[in-house]
Design a protein around this motif. Structure first.
Motif, PDB file in Angstrom:
ATOM      1  N   THR A 258       0.858  -1.261   0.123  1.00 39.79           N
ATOM      2  CA  THR A 258      -0.154   0.161  -0.118  1.00 39.79           C
ATOM      3  C   THR A 258       1.106   1.229   0.040  1.00 39.79           C
ATOM      4  O   THR A 258       0.861   2.285  -0.694  1.00 39.79           O
ATOM      5  N   GLN A 259       1.850   1.439   0.751  1.00 35.18           N
ATOM      6  CA  GLN A 259       2.898   2.437   0.832  1.00 35.18           C
ATOM      7  C   GLN A 259       3.477   2.670  -0.608  1.00 35.18           C
ATOM      8  O   GLN A 259       3.812   3.658  -0.884  1.00 35.18           O
ATOM      9  N   THR A 260       3.961   1.552  -1.152  1.00 32.68           N
ATOM     10  CA  THR A 260       4.458   1.365  -2.681  1.00 32.68           C
ATOM     11  C   THR A 260       3.711   2.108  -3.436  1.00 32.68           C
ATOM     12  O   THR A 260       4.310   3.008  -4.302  1.00 32.68           O
ATOM     13  N   LYS A 261       2.590   1.772  -3.457  1.00 37.46           N
ATOM     14  CA  LYS A 261       1.531   2.371  -4.285  1.00 37.46           C
ATOM     15  C   LYS A 261       1.434   4.038  -4.073  1.00 37.46           C
ATOM     16  O   LYS A 261       1.550   4.717  -5.083  1.00 37.46           O
ATOM     17  N   GLN A 262       1.302   4.407  -2.861  1.00 32.64           N
ATOM     18  CA  GLN A 262       1.417   5.838  -2.726  1.00 32.64           C
ATOM     19  C   GLN A 262       2.659   6.438  -3.117  1.00 32.64           C
ATOM     20  O   GLN A 262       2.875   7.781  -3.968  1.00 32.64           O
ATOM     21  N   LEU A 263       3.945   5.986  -3.117  1.00 35.03           N
ATOM     22  CA  LEU A 263       5.416   6.341  -3.494  1.00 35.03           C
ATOM     23  C   LEU A 263       5.248   6.419  -5.028  1.00 35.03           C
ATOM     24  O   LEU A 263       5.521   7.188  -5.465  1.00 35.03           O
ATOM     25  N   TYR A 264       4.488   5.520  -5.595  1.00 31.23           N
ATOM     26  CA  TYR A 264       4.577   5.151  -7.072  1.00 31.23           C
ATOM     27  C   TYR A 264       3.823   6.389  -7.946  1.00 31.23           C
ATOM     28  O   TYR A 264       4.055   6.865  -8.668  1.00 31.23           O
ATOM     29  N   GLU A 265       2.904   7.061  -7.162  1.00 31.57           N
ATOM     30  CA  GLU A 265       1.621   8.018  -7.507  1.00 31.57           C
ATOM     31  C   GLU A 265       2.104   9.345  -7.204  1.00 31.57           C
ATOM     32  O   GLU A 265       1.491  10.305  -7.560  1.00 31.57           O
ATOM     33  N   THR A 266       2.979   9.329  -6.120  1.00 30.57           N
ATOM     34  CA  THR A 266       3.203  10.745  -5.685  1.00 30.57           C
ATOM     35  C   THR A 266       4.797  11.191  -5.659  1.00 30.57           C
ATOM     36  O   THR A 266       5.146  12.304  -5.393  1.00 30.57           O
ATOM     37  N   THR A 267       5.701  10.319  -5.896  1.00 31.40           N
ATOM     38  CA  THR A 267       7.118  10.684  -5.946  1.00 31.40           C
ATOM     39  C   THR A 267       7.881  10.132  -7.322  1.00 31.40           C
ATOM     40  O   THR A 267       6.954  10.062  -8.306  1.00 31.40           O
ATOM     41  N   ASP A 268       8.931  10.068  -7.640  1.00 32.91           N
ATOM     42  CA  ASP A 268       9.645   9.771  -8.771  1.00 32.91           C
ATOM     43  C   ASP A 268       9.837   8.253  -8.978  1.00 32.91           C
ATOM     44  O   ASP A 268      10.723   7.584  -9.637  1.00 32.91           O
ATOM     45  N   LEU A 269       9.071   7.523  -7.885  1.00 27.70           N
ATOM     46  CA  LEU A 269       9.243   6.111  -8.422  1.00 27.70           C
ATOM     47  C   LEU A 269       8.879   5.453  -9.631  1.00 27.70           C
ATOM     48  O   LEU A 269       9.620   4.759 -10.173  1.00 27.70           O
ATOM     49  N   ARG A 270       7.891   6.294 -10.073  1.00 26.24           N
ATOM     50  CA  ARG A 270       7.392   5.491 -11.409  1.00 26.24           C
ATOM     51  C   ARG A 270       8.392   5.891 -12.349  1.00 26.24           C
ATOM     52  O   ARG A 270       8.889   5.011 -13.308  1.00 26.24           O
ATOM     53  N   SER A 271       9.181   6.901 -12.365  1.00 27.78           N
ATOM     54  CA  SER A 271      10.126   7.264 -13.311  1.00 27.78           C
ATOM     55  C   SER A 271      11.208   6.409 -13.267  1.00 27.78           C
ATOM     56  O   SER A 271      11.968   5.926 -14.103  1.00 27.78           O
ATOM     57  N   LYS A 272      11.589   5.876 -11.834  1.00 28.51           N
ATOM     58  CA  LYS A 272      12.807   5.139 -11.659  1.00 28.51           C
ATOM     59  C   LYS A 272      12.598   3.635 -12.367  1.00 28.51           C
ATOM     60  O   LYS A 272      13.291   3.090 -12.792  1.00 28.51           O
TER      61      LYS A 272
END
Length: 276
Positions: free
Chosen positions: A164-178
């Protein structure tokens, strides 16, 4: 790092025909340590957000240590393999389908004989570890042994909370870009994994009962600081597979091949050498 659409010039592709569980698939794969000729094969199954590139150089280093050839591939939906259609959700038994259908079909496509499979080691991390357990249970005559690293046998609250926390990071930080560095269709990879793990129906997923069928040598490794699972995962494996050996690593999280590679490689090499 380049986008995977242009960076993977040394990857090859296998075409898998459609079956009852999937349509036609194009699977990205790569051989490592090929100079070992007729040496046994180690097949590497990546984690839920993994791909060939996300392993980095660990399969190469381990294969050199073991004196084996390595087969590394991106599962459907990941890396440069056929992406998951965005309107398709993975079913609760998606890992069973990977072990029952996809891996055997890939081995067939690469003309890996049954004699080679009997000498083959399957090494899986996280979701890939779960698939490895299922493969070993379903195909006892088609591997020499297995190594599972931070595998999932059932769903724990700690897993759901971290995902759940990873989903929040994916949608709000640069995790998707990485992550986009490792997947041609990063949303296919991420939401395929995230949606099924956060599906309420998946909370009942449990493969402990299937582990009783595992007859070949089995090593299970877990880090004490894993935020995606507890020692209950590999302790359950030991209950179901009495001959399994457990290794519990200090100062190690969910990815021992990155957090404690020397200790992991030593444990795997020692275990495999005892089986030869």
């Amino acid at each position: 790092m380049q986008n995977p659409a242009t960076a993977h010039s040394i990857s090859d592709f296998a075409e898998l025909p459609a079956t009852a569980s999937h349509g036609p698939l194009r699977i990205e794969y790569r051989w490592v340590n090929e100079a070992t000729g007729n040496a046994p094969i180690a097949v590497f199954l990546h984690e839920g957000l993994g791909s060939i590139e996300m392993w980095r150089d660990w399969p190469q280093a381990l294969c050199e240590r073991l004196g084996m050839r390595g087969l590394v591939y991106s599962r459907p939906g990941y890396g440069l393999s056929t992406p998951r259609a965005h309107d398709v959700k993975w079913p609760v038994d998606f890992m069973t389908a990977q072990a029952r259908d996809i891996l055997p079909a890939l081995l067939d496509a690469l003309n890996i004989s049954m004699q080679e499979r009997k000498r083959m080691w399957v090494i899986g991390h996280s979701d890939g570890g779960s698939i490895t357990l299922l493969y070993a249970a379903m195909h006892p005559g088609a591997l020499a042994g297995a190594v599972v690293i931070a595998p999932h046998v059932f769903v724990e609250d700690i897993s759901v909370e971290s995902i759940t926390q990873t989903k929040q990071l994916y949608e709000t930080t640069d995790l998707r870009s990485k992550l986009s560095r490792y997947h041609a269709d990063v949303d296919s990879a991420f939401y395929g994994w995230n949606d099924i793990w956060l599906n309420p129906a998946f909370m009942e997923w449990n493969i402990a009962g299937e582990l009783n069928a595992i007859k070949q040598p089995l090593l299970a490794v877990q880090g004490h600081d894993d935020n995606y699972g507890t020692m209950a995962q590999i302790d359950t494996i030991a209950e179901r597979v009495p001959h399994a050996q457990l290794v519990k690593l200090d100062a190690c999280g969910h990815s021992p091949h990155r957090d404690a590679p020397d200790a992991l490689n030593e444990a795997i090499a020692a275990f495999v050498s005892r089986q030869r």
